[in-house]
Design a protein around this motif. Structure first.
Motif, PDB file in Angstrom:
ATOM      1  N   SER A  98     -44.158  -0.856 -15.785  1.00  0.00           N
ATOM      2  CA  SER A  98     -43.905   0.014 -16.915  1.00  0.00           C
ATOM      3  C   SER A  98     -42.433  -0.106 -17.279  1.00  0.00           C
ATOM      4  N   LEU A  99     -42.035   0.600 -18.333  1.00  0.00           N
ATOM      5  CA  LEU A  99     -40.612   0.605 -18.678  1.00  0.00           C
ATOM      6  C   LEU A  99     -39.765   1.181 -17.545  1.00  0.00           C
ATOM      7  N   ARG A 100     -40.385   2.026 -16.737  1.00  0.00           N
ATOM      8  CA  ARG A 100     -39.660   2.583 -15.588  1.00  0.00           C
ATOM      9  C   ARG A 100     -39.252   1.487 -14.609  1.00  0.00           C
ATOM     10  N   THR A 101     -40.008   0.399 -14.580  1.00  0.00           N
ATOM     11  CA  THR A 101     -39.695  -0.721 -13.695  1.00  0.00           C
ATOM     12  C   THR A 101     -38.321  -1.306 -14.002  1.00  0.00           C
ATOM     13  N   ILE A 102     -37.934  -1.311 -15.280  1.00  0.00           N
ATOM     14  CA  ILE A 102     -36.634  -1.863 -15.657  1.00  0.00           C
ATOM     15  C   ILE A 102     -35.611  -0.748 -15.915  1.00  0.00           C
ATOM     16  N   GLY A 103     -35.942   0.448 -15.470  1.00  0.00           N
ATOM     17  CA  GLY A 103     -34.980   1.549 -15.560  1.00  0.00           C
ATOM     18  C   GLY A 103     -34.827   2.137 -16.937  1.00  0.00           C
ATOM     19  N   VAL A 104     -35.897   2.138 -17.716  1.00  0.00           N
ATOM     20  CA  VAL A 104     -35.878   2.807 -19.027  1.00  0.00           C
ATOM     21  C   VAL A 104     -36.700   4.083 -18.889  1.00  0.00           C
ATOM     22  N   ASP A 105     -36.044   5.148 -18.463  1.00  0.00           N
ATOM     23  CA  ASP A 105     -36.699   6.427 -18.213  1.00  0.00           C
ATOM     24  C   ASP A 105     -35.641   7.508 -18.106  1.00  0.00           C
ATOM     25  N   GLY A 106     -36.072   8.726 -17.819  1.00  0.00           N
ATOM     26  CA  GLY A 106     -35.140   9.846 -17.739  1.00  0.00           C
ATOM     27  C   GLY A 106     -34.908  10.357 -16.336  1.00  0.00           C
TER      28      GLY A 106
END
Length: 260
Positions: A98-106
């Motif tokens: 997911s985007l969380r895999t590449i550090g795009v999260d909060g």
């Protein structure tokens, strides 16, 4: 930066499939922009006037004399421009990520904001000095950061355009591209070199200074992504850099002697 193995039941991406995926993503986004920028640079170099007498407009008006239509087109343009981010999110989910895999999260808002602000201060300041130097040397076009009409929505649209650039470029060129190249077995520096050259390519329309400056920025941002494993600080930094540049130009242009 080490890639985690795919969850059970999720197909592992082969190097060939990763290559095909990257080709598709960038042929409909920043890779295509790089090709257009190269053609525009050739056009500028073959024009009768020199580079410094020509203009590269970053946020032009899209409907001169029709402010409401202009605003609508600006918002539509932002939505279309960031659409490849949704494609990347989909492809990551398809591979069990997911985007969380590449550090795009909060998950780390304070740290992301602090790192991004510090990075923006360093890169933004040196970037402005570099631009003024290469423009004076005649190897860059005059960059017009904003050419929007003086309407109530000018500043919000400029900030939105800055966020658009930060999200699109850092999610695709820093996070996603470096993540996939790592999965393909590329060495960190080789991957960063490719990412940086890509970043420079779609700024060629500004001139040679725009290319070199963004390659250097890409080297810094790429290594920081590999160290932190997060693209969010880079999104914050890029957004702040462009927001200050866009709004600052709108406020200062014609009022200070040092800004072309």
């Amino acid at each position: 930066m080490h890639t985690q193995p795919a969850p059970t039941g999720v197909p592992v991406l082969s190097r060939r499939l990763i290559g095909a995926e990257l080709l598709v993503v960038f042929s409909v986004s920043l890779g295509a922009s790089g090709l257009v920028a190269l053609v525009r640079l050739v056009g500028a170099l073959t024009a009768p006037s020199g580079l410094r007498s020509q203009h590269a407009v970053l946020t032009p008006t899209l409907a001169p004399g029709r402010p409401w239509l202009d605003l609508t087109l600006q918002l539509v343009n932002v939505a279309i421009t960031v659409a490849p981010v949704a494609l990347v999110a989909y492809l990551l989910v398809r591979s069990g990520e997911s985007l969380r895999t590449i550090g795009v999260d909060g998950r780390e808002p304070g740290r992301d904001l602090g790192r991004g602000a510090a990075l923006a201060a360093v890169i933004g300041g040196t970037g402005l000095a570099f631009y003024l130097a290469v423009y004076a040397a005649g190897v860059n076009l005059q960059v017009v950061a904003g050419a929007l009409p003086d309407e109530w929505w000018r500043v919000p649209v400029l900030v939105l355009a800055a966020a658009q650039n930060g999200v699109l470029e850092e999610v695709l060129v820093a996070g996603y591209l470096l993540h996939r190249l790592d999965q393909a077995g590329w060495s960190p520096w080789r991957a960063v070199a490719v990412s940086s050259l890509l970043r420079g390519s779609y700024h060629l329309y500004q001139g040679f200074g725009g290319f070199v400056g963004n390659v250097v920025m890409g080297l810094v941002f790429g290594r920081l992504y590999q160290r932190w494993g997060r693209a969010m600080p880079l999104v914050v930094a890029h957004t702040l850099i462009d927001a200050v540049a866009f709004v600052g130009y709108a406020v200062l242009h014609g009022k200070v002697s040092w800004l072309p």
